[in-house]
Motif scaffolding. Sequence first.
Motif, mmCIF file in Angstrom:
data_model
loop_
_atom_site.group_PDB
_atom_site.id
_atom_site.type_symbol
_atom_site.label_atom_id
_atom_site.label_comp_id
_atom_site.label_asym_id
_atom_site.label_seq_id
_atom_site.Cartn_x
_atom_site.Cartn_y
_atom_site.Cartn_z
ATOM 1 N N VAL A 1 26.317 51.445 32.694
ATOM 2 C CA VAL A 1 26.648 52.175 34.050
ATOM 3 C C VAL A 1 26.714 50.891 34.931
ATOM 4 N N GLY A 2 27.407 50.452 36.004
ATOM 5 C CA GLY A 2 27.315 49.528 36.862
ATOM 6 C C GLY A 2 28.451 49.369 37.912
ATOM 7 N N ASN A 3 28.111 48.680 39.017
ATOM 8 C CA ASN A 3 28.934 48.885 40.013
ATOM 9 C C ASN A 3 29.282 47.349 40.313
ATOM 10 N N ILE A 4 30.607 47.266 40.299
ATOM 11 C CA ILE A 4 31.442 46.032 40.241
ATOM 12 C C ILE A 4 31.187 45.351 41.653
ATOM 13 N N CYS A 5 30.741 45.905 42.532
ATOM 14 C CA CYS A 5 30.308 45.232 43.849
ATOM 15 C C CYS A 5 28.822 45.065 44.105
ATOM 16 N N THR A 6 28.183 45.414 43.182
ATOM 17 C CA THR A 6 26.668 44.879 43.047
ATOM 18 C C THR A 6 26.326 44.801 41.578
ATOM 19 N N LEU A 7 26.812 43.779 40.972
ATOM 20 C CA LEU A 7 26.545 43.552 39.478
ATOM 21 C C LEU A 7 25.085 43.069 39.159
ATOM 22 N N ASP A 8 24.666 43.950 38.220
ATOM 23 C CA ASP A 8 23.379 43.565 37.856
ATOM 24 C C ASP A 8 23.019 42.529 36.757
ATOM 25 N N PHE A 9 23.805 41.231 37.071
ATOM 26 C CA PHE A 9 23.744 40.274 36.058
ATOM 27 C C PHE A 9 23.130 39.145 36.981
ATOM 28 N N ALA A 10 22.609 37.924 36.457
ATOM 29 C CA ALA A 10 22.140 36.731 36.882
ATOM 30 C C ALA A 10 23.453 35.864 37.033
ATOM 31 N N ASN A 11 23.409 34.938 38.054
ATOM 32 C CA ASN A 11 24.560 34.118 38.521
ATOM 33 C C ASN A 11 24.853 33.228 36.931
ATOM 34 N N GLU A 12 26.028 33.081 36.939
ATOM 35 C CA GLU A 12 26.894 32.213 35.999
ATOM 36 C C GLU A 12 26.574 32.708 34.569
ATOM 37 N N THR A 13 26.348 34.139 34.188
ATOM 38 C CA THR A 13 25.991 34.570 33.246
ATOM 39 C C THR A 13 27.180 34.416 32.217
ATOM 40 N N PHE A 14 28.350 34.669 32.786
ATOM 41 C CA PHE A 14 29.527 35.038 31.764
ATOM 42 C C PHE A 14 30.318 33.738 31.607
ATOM 43 N N ASP A 15 30.941 33.479 30.286
ATOM 44 C CA ASP A 15 32.095 32.526 30.055
ATOM 45 C C ASP A 15 33.622 32.866 30.950
ATOM 46 N N ALA A 16 33.639 34.208 30.867
ATOM 47 C CA ALA A 16 34.789 34.734 31.403
ATOM 48 C C ALA A 16 34.403 36.165 31.813
ATOM 49 N N VAL A 17 35.090 36.594 33.024
ATOM 50 C CA VAL A 17 35.012 38.001 33.465
ATOM 51 C C VAL A 17 36.529 38.578 33.560
ATOM 52 N N VAL A 18 36.589 39.814 33.171
ATOM 53 C CA VAL A 18 37.802 40.693 33.611
ATOM 54 C C VAL A 18 37.551 41.764 34.401
ATOM 55 N N ALA A 19 38.358 42.076 35.443
ATOM 56 C CA ALA A 19 38.436 43.228 36.145
ATOM 57 C C ALA A 19 39.878 43.985 36.154
ATOM 58 N N GLY A 20 39.988 44.942 35.526
ATOM 59 C CA GLY A 20 41.289 45.662 35.429
ATOM 60 C C GLY A 20 41.382 46.614 36.076
ATOM 61 N N ASN A 21 42.662 46.752 36.935
ATOM 62 C CA ASN A 21 42.872 47.881 37.472
ATOM 63 C C ASN A 21 42.029 48.577 38.432
ATOM 64 N N ILE A 22 41.105 47.531 39.189
ATOM 65 C CA ILE A 22 40.166 48.310 40.066
ATOM 66 C C ILE A 22 40.229 47.667 41.390
ATOM 67 N N LEU A 23 40.858 46.761 41.717
ATOM 68 C CA LEU A 23 40.944 45.795 43.091
ATOM 69 C C LEU A 23 41.551 46.663 44.149
ATOM 70 N N HIS A 24 42.437 47.311 43.832
ATOM 71 C CA HIS A 24 43.427 48.129 44.553
ATOM 72 C C HIS A 24 42.801 49.570 44.913
ATOM 73 N N LEU A 25 41.648 49.758 44.357
ATOM 74 C CA LEU A 25 40.870 50.893 44.671
ATOM 75 C C LEU A 25 39.674 50.883 45.567
ATOM 76 N N LEU A 26 39.457 49.804 45.862
ATOM 77 C CA LEU A 26 38.309 49.293 46.485
ATOM 78 C C LEU A 26 38.420 49.306 47.882
ATOM 79 N N VAL A 27 37.433 49.685 48.670
ATOM 80 C CA VAL A 27 37.585 49.439 50.236
ATOM 81 C C VAL A 27 37.214 48.176 50.596
ATOM 82 N N SER A 28 36.481 47.427 49.634
ATOM 83 C CA SER A 28 35.863 45.889 49.942
ATOM 84 C C SER A 28 36.284 45.194 48.648
ATOM 85 N N PRO A 29 37.361 44.815 48.495
ATOM 86 C CA PRO A 29 37.778 44.128 47.227
ATOM 87 C C PRO A 29 37.042 42.872 47.142
#
Length: 207
Positions: free
Chosen positions: A96-124
């Motif tokens: 469980v986690g919130n895309i607007c407050t990700l619980d990961f350190a800086n530069e953790t991932f080689d790649a990120v995917v965020a599918g079909n979510i930006l259009h649902l957010l008040v603050s994309p």
Amino acid sequence: MDVRTTPSLFWDLFAPVYDFATRSGDVGLAEAAAWVASFLDRHDIVLDAACGTGAFACALAPHVGFVAGNDLSTQMVARARAKAKRLGLENTAFDVGNICTLDFANETFDAVVAGNILHLLVSPERAMSELTRVTRPGGIIALPTYMNAEDQDRRFLWLIEALGFAPTAEWNEAEYLRFLEEQGMTVLEHRSFAAKQPLCVAICRRA
């Protein structure tokens, strides 16, 4: 909150029927995921933010080193875990986690995917900032997003709106790409797919 209604409750309630309700778009989503995978390396550590029932995470897992998925909804996460287990995928983890407050350190991932979510957010913009923060310099940020403004069949939108939830943005492709550029994204390539709704996948490079 970063969506118009109570997001975790809505998606918890919708989770049991989500895959059924979106099944007509499965072929297009699979094609989109395969295209995203072509930009990734088999050793990549990938985040699927707002992963839902794990469609993208499970499609990408055979092509990369590891996929971490998170979602605001506990029921979506449970279904993503079950899907990965059913498919025999051992290189995934879902929490469980919130895309607007990700619980990961800086530069953790080689790649990120965020599918079909930006259009649902008040603050994309806030989500974009977080996705950029957790991606290593030079890494890929893949952003599949429904183009609601181009959708001629609005039955799915009517369904979720009837249940008390509504998108906060209705972009066409040009508007969406302009939004990403305004967030400082370098869009390497973009491609449209026929999924449940028209789907534009933007492949961006983290500076």
